[in-house]
Design an enzyme around this catalytic site. Structure first.
Site, PDB file in Angstrom:
ATOM      1  N   GLU A   1      -8.038  -6.579  -0.092  1.00  0.00           N
ATOM      2  CA  GLU A   1      -6.653  -5.265   0.408  1.00  0.00           C
ATOM      3  C   GLU A   1      -7.154  -3.983   1.431  1.00  0.00           C
ATOM      4  OE1 GLU A   1      -2.518  -4.874  -2.422  1.00  0.00           O
ATOM      5  OE2 GLU A   1      -4.205  -3.367  -3.317  1.00  0.00           O
TER       6      GLU A   1
ATOM      7  N   GLU B   1      -6.556   3.052  -4.815  1.00  0.00           N
ATOM      8  CA  GLU B   1      -5.439   4.527  -5.073  1.00  0.00           C
ATOM      9  C   GLU B   1      -6.369   4.731  -6.308  1.00  0.00           C
ATOM     10  OE1 GLU B   1      -1.479   2.927  -5.290  1.00  0.00           O
ATOM     11  OE2 GLU B   1      -1.592   2.863  -2.881  1.00  0.00           O
TER      12      GLU B   1
ATOM     13  N   GLY C   1       1.430   0.017   2.263  1.00  0.00           N
ATOM     14  CA  GLY C   1       2.058   1.045   2.442  1.00  0.00           C
ATOM     15  C   GLY C   1       2.631   1.240   3.521  1.00  0.00           C
TER      16      GLY C   1
ATOM     17  N   HIS D   1      -7.537  -1.071  -7.993  1.00  0.00           N
ATOM     18  CA  HIS D   1      -6.723  -0.645  -6.711  1.00  0.00           C
ATOM     19  C   HIS D   1      -7.200   0.282  -5.756  1.00  0.00           C
ATOM     20  CE1 HIS D   1      -3.612   0.034  -4.414  1.00  0.00           C
ATOM     21  NE2 HIS D   1      -3.143  -1.102  -4.723  1.00  0.00           N
TER      22      HIS D   1
ATOM     23  N   ASN E   1       2.818  -5.143  -7.379  1.00  0.00           N
ATOM     24  CA  ASN E   1       1.717  -4.347  -8.084  1.00  0.00           C
ATOM     25  C   ASN E   1       2.798  -3.298  -7.955  1.00  0.00           C
ATOM     26  OD1 ASN E   1       0.630  -1.654  -8.907  1.00  0.00           O
ATOM     27  ND2 ASN E   1      -0.392  -1.813  -7.012  1.00  0.00           N
ATOM     28  N   TRP E   2       4.226  -2.803  -8.721  1.00  0.00           N
ATOM     29  CA  TRP E   2       4.553  -1.296  -8.964  1.00  0.00           C
ATOM     30  C   TRP E   2       4.466  -0.586  -8.788  1.00  0.00           C
ATOM     31  CZ3 TRP E   2       8.651  -2.978 -13.864  1.00  0.00           C
ATOM     32  CH2 TRP E   2       9.323  -4.187 -13.349  1.00  0.00           C
ATOM     33  N   LYS E   3       2.867  -0.030  -8.759  1.00  0.00           N
ATOM     34  CA  LYS E   3       2.629   1.001  -8.599  1.00  0.00           C
ATOM     35  C   LYS E   3       3.436   2.408 -10.020  1.00  0.00           C
ATOM     36  CE  LYS E   3       1.214   0.313  -4.581  1.00  0.00           C
ATOM     37  NZ  LYS E   3       0.418   0.329  -2.951  1.00  0.00           N
TER      38      LYS E   3
ATOM     39  N   GLY F   1       3.160  -4.697  -2.859  1.00  0.00           N
ATOM     40  CA  GLY F   1       2.879  -3.733  -3.429  1.00  0.00           C
ATOM     41  C   GLY F   1       5.220  -2.709  -3.298  1.00  0.00           C
ATOM     42  N   GLY F   2       5.609  -2.692  -2.291  1.00  0.00           N
ATOM     43  CA  GLY F   2       6.823  -1.863  -1.761  1.00  0.00           C
ATOM     44  C   GLY F   2       7.307  -2.826  -1.691  1.00  0.00           C
TER      45      GLY F   2
ATOM     46  N   SER G   1       1.569  -4.465   2.630  1.00  0.00           N
ATOM     47  CA  SER G   1       2.495  -4.436   3.703  1.00  0.00           C
ATOM     48  C   SER G   1       2.372  -6.085   4.150  1.00  0.00           C
ATOM     49  CB  SER G   1       2.259  -4.150   5.450  1.00  0.00           C
ATOM     50  OG  SER G   1       1.969  -2.356   5.482  1.00  0.00           O
TER      51      SER G   1
HETATM   52  P1  13P Z   1       2.397  -2.437   0.514  1.00  0.00           P
HETATM   53  O1  13P Z   1       2.584  -3.998   0.346  1.00  0.00           O
HETATM   54  O2  13P Z   1       3.455  -1.638  -0.309  1.00  0.00           O
HETATM   55  O3  13P Z   1       1.620  -2.081   1.128  1.00  0.00           O
HETATM   56  O4  13P Z   1       0.777  -1.877  -0.974  1.00  0.00           O
HETATM   57  C1  13P Z   1      -0.285  -3.337  -1.082  1.00  0.00           C
HETATM   58  C2  13P Z   1      -0.900  -2.716  -2.340  1.00  0.00           C
HETATM   59  O5  13P Z   1      -1.435  -1.699  -2.303  1.00  0.00           O
HETATM   60  C3  13P Z   1      -0.585  -3.706  -3.505  1.00  0.00           C
HETATM   61  O6  13P Z   1      -2.057  -3.688  -4.755  1.00  0.00           O
END
Ligand code: 13P
Length: 251
Positions: free
Chosen positions: A167, A97, A173, A95, A9-11, A233-234, A212
């Protein structure tokens, strides 16, 4: 047997030029990653370019949101048909967010899941509790509410093909990855909620852990019985770290 899915997920990261650099770095690294499904969930502006650049590869392309209506006066929104027309494979829905900053509710997500399904899009539904909810022992109640309402409009076939990403918000994050025990317990609970709707379908539903996930903790998480993959994510922003997590899914 459920095929593992590693989804990045690149956000709100990567212009088209940056996305093209990423995918030309990634494809050679995952060329031989048999037995795992790979996906990148990218901003709307990157979709067409990534669909074109991944054609014939083992990487599928997902959007990160869509509107539930087929069309209409919803300025700034994108429909399921608009995504499927350009060969987008699926969409991430709910998600944390989007729930937090854009007020997505379980009722709207139920409609979005149905709209995605009707348009032939795969879906990844995200669920998870806050740190405070976990501290107050509300994790299962939160997951139950999110799933019972979110899955309300899906039939057995749709449930079997659905992907659900557990999640925990406190792990997103933060570097504070869930322990193997926490991840297994929560993902098994998610499966039990799907089973409460349709027992047979729940055996096929893929449940991902997200929060994470990195190359050094992926193998342990992906080895858990009810964890069928990861939403990353990251660590999905660099080809090397994303490919390393994909490799952990096949080993
Ligand atoms: P991280 O892997 O950066 O913690 O993000 C997780 C996430 O929100 C994937 O959708």
């Amino acid at each position: 047997m459920r095929t593992p899915l590693i989804a990045g997920n690149w956000k709100m990261h990567k212009t088209v030029a940056e996305a093209e650099r990423f995918i030309s770095g990634l494809l050679p690294l995952v060329y031989a990653a048999d037995g795992v499904d790979l996906a990148i969930c990218v901003p709307f502006t990157d979709l067409q370019a990534m669909v074109d650049s991944t054609r014939g590869s083992r990487v599928s392309v997902y959007a990160q949101n869509m509107h539930q209506a087929p069309e209409g006066a919803f300025t700034g929104e994108v429909s399921a048909a608009m995504l499927s027309e350009i060969d987008v494979h699926g969409v991430v829905l709910g998600h944390s967010e989007r729930r937090e900053y854009f007020n997505e509710t379980d009722a709207v997500l139920a409609e979005k899941l149905l709209a995605a399904r009707s348009a032939g899009l795969a879906a990844i539904l995200c669920v998870g509790e806050t740190g405070q909810q976990r501290d107050e022992d509300e994790t299962e109640a939160v997951l139950t509410a999110q799933l019972d309402r979110g899955l309300a409009l899906l039939d057995a076939e749709a449930l079997a093909e659905l992907v659900i990403a557990y999640e925990p918000i406190w792990a997103i994050g933060t570097g504070a990855v869930a322990t193997a025990e926490q991840a297994q317990e929560a993902c098994a609970f998610v499966r039990s909620r799907v089973a409460a709707v349709h027992a047979e379908a729940a055996e096929s539903t893929r449940i991902l852990y997200g929060g994470s996930v990195k190359s050094d903790n992926a193998a342990e998480l992906l080895g858990l019985p009810d964890v069928d993959g990861a939403l990353v994510g990251g660590a999905s922003l660099e080809p090397e770290s994303f490919a390393a997590i994909a490799a952990a899914a096949v080993s």
